[in-house]
Design an enzyme around this catalytic site. Structure first.
Site, mmCIF file in Angstrom:
data_model
loop_
_atom_site.group_PDB
_atom_site.id
_atom_site.type_symbol
_atom_site.label_atom_id
_atom_site.label_comp_id
_atom_site.label_asym_id
_atom_site.label_seq_id
_atom_site.Cartn_x
_atom_site.Cartn_y
_atom_site.Cartn_z
ATOM 1 C CG ASP A 156 -1.987 1.038 1.190
ATOM 2 O OD1 ASP A 156 -1.975 1.863 0.265
ATOM 3 O OD2 ASP A 156 -2.844 1.029 2.099
ATOM 4 C CG HIS A 158 -1.797 4.999 3.269
ATOM 5 N ND1 HIS A 158 -2.266 6.185 3.770
ATOM 6 C CD2 HIS A 158 -2.465 4.022 3.937
ATOM 7 C CE1 HIS A 158 -3.170 5.954 4.703
ATOM 8 N NE2 HIS A 158 -3.321 4.636 4.812
ATOM 9 C CD GLU A 182 -4.626 -0.498 -0.937
ATOM 10 O OE1 GLU A 182 -5.382 0.170 -0.214
ATOM 11 O OE2 GLU A 182 -4.307 -1.690 -0.675
ATOM 12 C CD GLU A 208 -7.660 3.344 0.897
ATOM 13 O OE1 GLU A 208 -7.598 4.010 1.948
ATOM 14 O OE2 GLU A 208 -6.971 2.331 0.692
ATOM 15 C CG HIS A 258 -10.508 0.196 1.875
ATOM 16 N ND1 HIS A 258 -11.089 1.095 2.745
ATOM 17 C CD2 HIS A 258 -9.184 0.223 2.139
ATOM 18 C CE1 HIS A 258 -10.152 1.642 3.504
ATOM 19 N NE2 HIS A 258 -8.986 1.127 3.150
#
Length: 355
Positions: A156, A158, A182, A208, A258
């Site tokens: 991730d 993020h 991700e 997400e 998610h």
């Protein structure tokens, strides 16, 4: 405005939206979910976004639970029936600023998981140092060495990485064969995925922080995403995410919802997963670093619903969402309030960093 004030204000705004929408729902037939969804989405001047869609999501999940219990059937039966009996799940390892993740990965694999996910990097500037790149690669290498060649590793980013560094990281991580990377960039920069995909064959995941089928439409049309990760608690609930998933299937795109959240969110995800052919793995929050001091199993009466075997969880078979909530525990935790707050990170030069 400080980080705590931002989060508290957002929560209060979602609560206000729920209360306003509830005014419409009172005395309505709860079984007319599609109609109610459209009224909640279309009746106001503003459409979409995290506030409205999170409010709709909560109410939508409640309506599906009511309908399932009314017909004494799990929600997935009302969505067309199951195409699978269970779904693969992954376990989080490490925290917001990952460090010793190799041993943590080995522990969860020994516990039966066949896939893990981790935050790949700390905060990065638009253009940052190769020293930080090397630290990321070192962490991923330690995980791969600890778990072997065939355990899935989700990495991730993020949204902490900007396009110049994302291109470098994606290329450098390729030898470790991640399951996906991700949010290599934030969704407001999704056009950068066209450039990033030129530098890697690793599957790209995002979604997400996207809230409706209209948000996802240009992403699908671009052809630069392989896995979408809508959050059922923020992207309009079961009704909307089922539609988003069907759209994704038409573009040969997988879905991995998610869900770093609680039992209602996970149960809702599993009901959608049951009917969604292109769902391939499910996020879940047992032991996740965001939930220190409590766990999702504390909030349900039958904890066996979420038993994991061989890296999979079975689809709940009870009516509605398939879980029963421990209401006393909910009241206890509600009285204590929500303790966790987003951190405010800054680079050395004082500029705010994506956490």
């Amino acid at each position: 405005m400080g980080g705590e004030a931002v989060i508290e204000g957002r929560a209060a705004t979602v609560e206000a939206a729920v209360l306003e929408l509830t005014d419409y729902l009172i005395d309505q037939d709860p079984l007319r979910i599609e109609d109610h969804w459209n009224v909640m989405y279309r009746a106001g001047f503003y459409r979409g976004g995290p506030i409205l869609m999170s409010a709709i999501a909560g109410l939508d999940q409640a309506l599906w639970d009511i309908k399932g219990k009314y017909f004494n059937a799990p929600v997935y039966q009302l969505l067309g029936g199951a195409c699978r009996d269970s779904i693969r799940v992954y376990s989080w390892i490490g925290g917001d600023r990952p460090s010793d993740v190799g041993s943590a990965a080995k522990q969860v694999v020994d516990a039966g998981f066949t896939a893990v996910k981790m935050n790949g990097t700390e905060e990065l500037q638009y253009v940052d140092s190769y020293e930080k790149i090397d630290r990321v690669v070192e962490r991923i290498a330690s995980v791969r060495e600890a778990v072997g060649n065939y355990i899935g590793i989700g990495i991730d980013f993020h949204g902490r990485v900007h396009k110049p560094m994302a291109k470098i990281l994606a290329k450098e991580l390729e030898p470790y064969r991640p399951m996906f990377i991700e949010e290599p960039v934030l969704p407001e920069n999704n056009e950068a995925l066209a450039e990033i995909t030129k530098h890697t064959s690793i599957p790209i995941a995002t979604g997400e922080r996207m809230y409706s089928r209209w948000d996802f439409k240009p992403l699908f049309e671009s052809g630069y995403v392989d896995i979408i990760q809508p959050d059922l608690s923020h992207a309009g609930g079961i009704t909307e995410v089922k539609k988003i998933a069907s759209m994704a299937e038409a573009y040969d795109i997988a879905i991995a919802p998610h869900c770093p959240l609680g039992p209602i969110a996970l149960a809702a995800c599993l009901q959608v997963d049951a009917t969604t052919h292109n769902a391939f793995i499910q996020e879940q929050s047992l032991g996740i670093h965001y939930n220190k001091g409590s766990d999702l199993l504390d909030y349900i009466t039958d904890k066996s619903v979420f038993d994991y075997h061989d890296g999979h969880v079975k689809i709940p078979q009870g009516p509605g969402l398939g879980i029963e909530i421990n209401e006393e525990k909910v009241k206890e935790m509600a009285a204590e309030g929500h303790r966790w707050r987003n951190p405010v990170w800054r680079h050395k030069d004082g500029t705010v960093a994506e956490w």
